[in-house]
Design a protein around this motif. Structure first.
Motif: not given
Ligand SMILES: [Zn+2]
Length: 379
Positions: A294-297, A338-340, A370-371, A378-379
């Motif tokens: 749930g972490v948005d990088r 952030s997305r969240t 996607g996470r 990060a990706r």
């Protein structure tokens, strides 16, 4: 206290490296705790926290208060300690191989599952002992079968061997600019709750497997996997509480913080009966666990320089501007968000960024699309 200096493989003629290990209490008398700092060699808040903790441990030992065994590796990475480029210490990646010092630890799960087949019974404590005998053996076997070891392999196997049978594994790191946060296994929640509250963690990020075998998962995943395969038939506790503790940001090397961290780690060890004495009341928790997935990088869409408008350690909303990236050649100025909704627990330390480069991390309550896969990058 007994200090040992383990000689590591000499990487080259005319060189030598040792790993310093200090032991308090006695093996086999009670729970075993293993603490190390600076596996990423330039992350020093943990080193000073252990320096303060060891002062407390010395007194506790003199008073006969250590009920179990406490193994301290005060600086876990003598390879990284000597890496400098352009006057800057580089402690995160091994310069010869490019590998992250906190990845690629041995995965013993498959061999462990096979080796305990037919040996487990209805006594959970006995099952833990059976598994630990196998884990100690497997680490030795891994070393024997690995072929010629590099100095990096040797360091990893030595550290893993010291911690493999511990009840508590606390790996002290830090981020660039960050609030205090911890990583642990899904299966260690809510067991880790008292540690999280005691040390004042502001985010607790959980994942059963975050990818590429970081140090802490070497000691949690064997129990997760044993429980998955044999848990229906036999009692198997999560026998090792293994965590990575991020003691804020890399510049947060202060006596007042380290001394408080040391007192909190000491109180945790008291609460878990590794050290005698009253830990006092448990402080109120500052966070609950949230999924690492749930972490948005948050990453940059183009190169330039980062201008933050929000400090690390703030709660933010999805879509809220956290800063912008400015390309002074083209004039392109791109706000980022952030997305969240969540807690922005860390942001990068440098202010130059490349396209796709990490800007900051926001811990949200829900898994983000996607996470998956390598959750620590990060990706
Ligand atoms: Zn680190």
């Amino acid at each position: 206290m007994q200090q040992e200096r383990i000689e590591l493989i000499r990487p080259q003629m005319g060189t030598a490296r040792t790993l310093t290990v200090r032991r308090y209490g006695k093996s086999g008398t009670g729970p075993k705790a293993y603490l190390q700092a600076a596996l990423h060699a330039d992350e020093l808040p943990g080193v000073i926290a252990l320096h303060h903790l060891e002062k407390l441990l010395k007194v506790a030992e003199e008073n006969g208060d250590i009920k179990g065994e406490i193994v301290i590796v005060p600086f876990a990475n003598p390879i990284g300690f000597t890496q400098y480029v352009d006057m800057k210490p580089l402690g995160r990646f091994d310069m010869r191989t490019g590998q992250n010092f906190n990845r690629h630890y041995p995965d013993l799960c498959k061999e462990l599952i096979a080796s305990v087949d037919g040996k487990l019974g209805q006594d959970g404590d006995a099952n833990v002992e059976i598994a630990r005998v196998e884990l100690r053996r497997l680490i030795k076997e891994h070393r024997a079968n690995a072929g010629p070891l590099t100095d990096l392999d040797d360091l990893r196997l030595t550290l893993a061997g010291l911690a493999i049978d511990a009840d508590y594994v606390l790996d002290l790191h830090c981020d660039w600019q960050a609030a205090l946060h911890i990583y642990t296994s899904d299966s260690s929640w809510p067991d880790v709750q008292d540690l999280s509250a005691q040390i004042g963690a502001e985010a607790c990020l959980i994942a059963e497997e975050s990818g590429a075998n970081p140090f802490d998962e070497t000691f949690s995943r064997p129990w997760v996997e044993l429980r998955r395969v044999y848990g229906d038939k036999f009692p198997i506790p999560m026998a090792t509480l293994s965590t990575t503790i991020e003691l804020r940001g890399e510049q947060d090397v202060y006596d007042h913080l380290a001394s408080q961290d040391a007192k909190n780690l000491f109180a945790f060890l008291q609460r878990r009966d590794v050290i005698a004495g009253d830990p006092g009341p448990l402080p109120e928790a500052k966070c609950t666990a949230t999924p690492l997935a749930g972490v948005d990088r948050v990453t940059a869409t183009h190169g330039g320089m980062i201008v933050f408008s929000v400090d690390a350690g703030q709660h933010v909303k999805a879509g809220q501007e956290l800063g912008y990236v400015l390309d002074c050649e083209t004039g392109e100025k791109t706000p980022f968000a952030s997305r969240t909704d969540g807690f922005m627990y860390a942001r990068v330390g440098g202010r130059l960024v490349v396209p796709g480069g990490l800007l900051c991390s926001v811990a949200g309550a829900d898994v983000l699309p996607g996470r998956e896969g390598l959750l620590l990058t990060a990706r």
